[in-house]
Design a protein around this motif. Structure first.
Motif, short mmCIF file in Angstrom:
data_model
loop_
_atom_site.label_atom_id
_atom_site.label_comp_id
_atom_site.label_asym_id
_atom_site.label_seq_id
_atom_site.Cartn_x
_atom_site.Cartn_y
_atom_site.Cartn_z
N ALA A 54 0.83 -1.21 0.00
CA ALA A 54 0.00 0.00 0.00
C ALA A 54 0.87 1.26 0.00
O ALA A 54 0.56 2.24 -0.70
N ILE A 55 1.97 1.25 0.76
CA ILE A 55 2.87 2.40 0.77
C ILE A 55 3.52 2.59 -0.60
O ILE A 55 3.61 3.72 -1.12
N VAL A 56 3.95 1.49 -1.20
CA VAL A 56 4.58 1.58 -2.53
C VAL A 56 3.57 2.07 -3.56
O VAL A 56 3.87 2.91 -4.42
N ARG A 57 2.35 1.55 -3.51
CA ARG A 57 1.31 1.98 -4.45
C ARG A 57 1.03 3.46 -4.32
O ARG A 57 0.85 4.17 -5.32
N HIS A 58 0.98 3.94 -3.09
CA HIS A 58 0.70 5.36 -2.87
C HIS A 58 1.78 6.24 -3.50
O HIS A 58 1.46 7.21 -4.20
N ASN A 59 3.03 5.88 -3.29
CA ASN A 59 4.12 6.69 -3.84
C ASN A 59 4.22 6.56 -5.36
O ASN A 59 4.49 7.55 -6.05
N VAL A 60 3.98 5.38 -5.89
CA VAL A 60 4.00 5.20 -7.35
C VAL A 60 2.86 5.99 -8.00
O VAL A 60 3.04 6.61 -9.05
N SER A 61 1.70 5.98 -7.38
CA SER A 61 0.57 6.73 -7.93
C SER A 61 0.85 8.22 -7.92
O SER A 61 0.47 8.93 -8.86
N LEU A 62 1.53 8.71 -6.88
CA LEU A 62 1.88 10.13 -6.85
C LEU A 62 2.88 10.47 -7.96
O LEU A 62 2.81 11.55 -8.55
N MET A 63 3.80 9.55 -8.25
CA MET A 63 4.77 9.81 -9.31
C MET A 63 4.12 9.77 -10.69
O MET A 63 4.51 10.51 -11.59
N LEU A 64 3.12 8.89 -10.86
CA LEU A 64 2.45 8.77 -12.15
C LEU A 64 1.36 9.81 -12.36
O LEU A 64 0.85 9.94 -13.47
N GLN A 65 1.01 10.51 -11.29
CA GLN A 65 -0.06 11.49 -11.41
C GLN A 65 0.38 12.64 -12.30
O GLN A 65 1.44 13.23 -12.11
N SER A 66 -0.46 12.94 -13.28
CA SER A 66 -0.14 14.01 -14.23
C SER A 66 -0.57 15.36 -13.68
O SER A 66 -1.62 15.48 -13.04
N ASP A 67 0.26 16.35 -13.92
CA ASP A 67 -0.01 17.71 -13.47
C ASP A 67 -0.80 18.43 -14.55
O ASP A 67 -0.26 18.95 -15.52
N ARG A 68 -2.11 18.44 -14.37
CA ARG A 68 -2.99 19.01 -15.38
C ARG A 68 -3.50 20.37 -14.92
O ARG A 68 -3.88 20.54 -13.77
N ARG A 69 -3.50 21.31 -15.83
CA ARG A 69 -4.00 22.64 -15.53
C ARG A 69 -5.38 22.81 -16.14
O ARG A 69 -5.67 22.30 -17.22
N ALA A 70 -6.20 23.54 -15.42
CA ALA A 70 -7.56 23.78 -15.91
C ALA A 70 -7.53 24.67 -17.15
O ALA A 70 -6.70 25.58 -17.26
N GLU A 71 -8.44 24.40 -18.08
CA GLU A 71 -8.52 25.20 -19.28
C GLU A 71 -9.13 26.56 -18.97
O GLU A 71 -10.00 26.70 -18.11
N LEU A 72 -8.66 27.58 -19.69
CA LEU A 72 -9.12 28.95 -19.46
C LEU A 72 -10.62 29.06 -19.72
O LEU A 72 -11.34 29.76 -19.00
N LYS A 73 -11.11 28.38 -20.74
CA LYS A 73 -12.53 28.48 -21.10
C LYS A 73 -13.42 27.93 -19.98
O LYS A 73 -14.40 28.58 -19.59
N SER A 74 -13.08 26.77 -19.45
CA SER A 74 -13.90 26.18 -18.40
C SER A 74 -13.84 27.01 -17.12
O SER A 74 -14.86 27.17 -16.43
#
Length: 261
Positions: free
Chosen positions: A34-54
């Motif tokens: 569970a600890i490994v999964r948590h850290n791997v998921s944080l590394m794989l998480q993409s940094d997405r920015r909200a679109e200006l229109k929305s």
């Protein structure tokens, strides 16, 4: 110890080594995973920015709602000017945003490649570790009886608590190694929340719930209908300024207080 009568349930006395080499290792390995999964998921998480229109659409709707709710704190001319800013049929904010939304051709969230990639990452980090742990438990600890439930249960719980053991004479309260894996899978949620924090990436139930909510709410939002509804709500506001005739009300209250009874 076993009963002398045929058909009666068998009572067991477990070796301490089963606790040390089967029960605790399953819990410990699942906690580490569970600890490994948590850290791997944080590394794989993409940094997405909200679109200006929305963001513009949400903020425009939010500002109109605040104006409608707090209209009483504005003078009448100020309220009418702000309402015209939103509801003007030619150059109002609602009109301009509707035109921008109609021309942009917003993409369905379920068809967004980034959303699909994020869902795939979540499924991989959830399914692959659990399949590996299940195969490990089934291979090395198959047929082990690990723990006993300290209260009586009906026969309906046999299939849930004694997976991998086909022994009708065994009491229902005994738990097999494979069933202990499933119980630990959900029982570690509280410990994971304490160690990794609330909403951690190792919470399978939360991930499945988010995916179900995402699939149910994947339909495109009709911005035009929302703006039309809010425009009508603004037009129906019966504006009354809070401090209108404040001097008269203050004098009346002062006169009433000063009048002897």
């Amino acid at each position: 110890k076993s009963s002398s009568r045929k058909g009666m349930a068998i009572d067991l006395v477990l070796d301490d080594k089963i606790r040390d080499w089967v029960l605790f290792p399953i819990v410990f390995v699942m906690f580490l995973v569970a600890i490994v999964r948590h850290n791997v998921s944080l590394m794989l998480q993409s940094d997405r920015r909200a679109e200006l229109k929305s963001v513009t659409e949400r903020q425009t709707l939010l500002r109109a709602q605040r104006l409608r709710v707090n209209s009483r704190v504005l003078p009448e001319q100020a309220f009418l000017a702000k309402r015209a800013f939103f509801n003007d049929p030619q150059s109002g904010a609602f009109r301009e945003t509707e035109n921008a939304s109609a021309n942009s051709g917003a993409m369905n969230p379920m068809m967004d490649p980034m959303n699909m990639v994020d869902m795939l990452k979540g499924n991989i980090t959830m399914v692959v570790p659990q399949l590996m742990i299940m195969a490990w438990v089934s291979h090395f600890f198959s047929g082990f009886v690990t723990v006993k439930i300290p209260f009586p249960l009906t026969l309906a719980f046999r299939g849930m608590l004694q997976r991998g053991i086909e022994l009708d004479a065994l009491q229902v309260t005994w738990v097999s190694s494979l069933s202990w894996y499933f119980l630990t899978l959900f029982g570690l949620r509280g410990i994971n929340s304490l160690v990794l924090g609330e909403g951690n990436a190792a919470d399978d139930t939360q991930l499945m719930q988010q995916q179900m909510q995402g699939g149910a709410g994947a339909a495109m939002v009709d911005v035009k209908k929302q703006y039309q509804s809010e425009r009508e709500n603004l037009e129906l506001v019966d504006h009354k300024w809070t401090i209108h005739d404040a001097e008269s009300r203050l004098l009346r209250s002062t006169t009433t207080t000063a009048t002897p009874s």
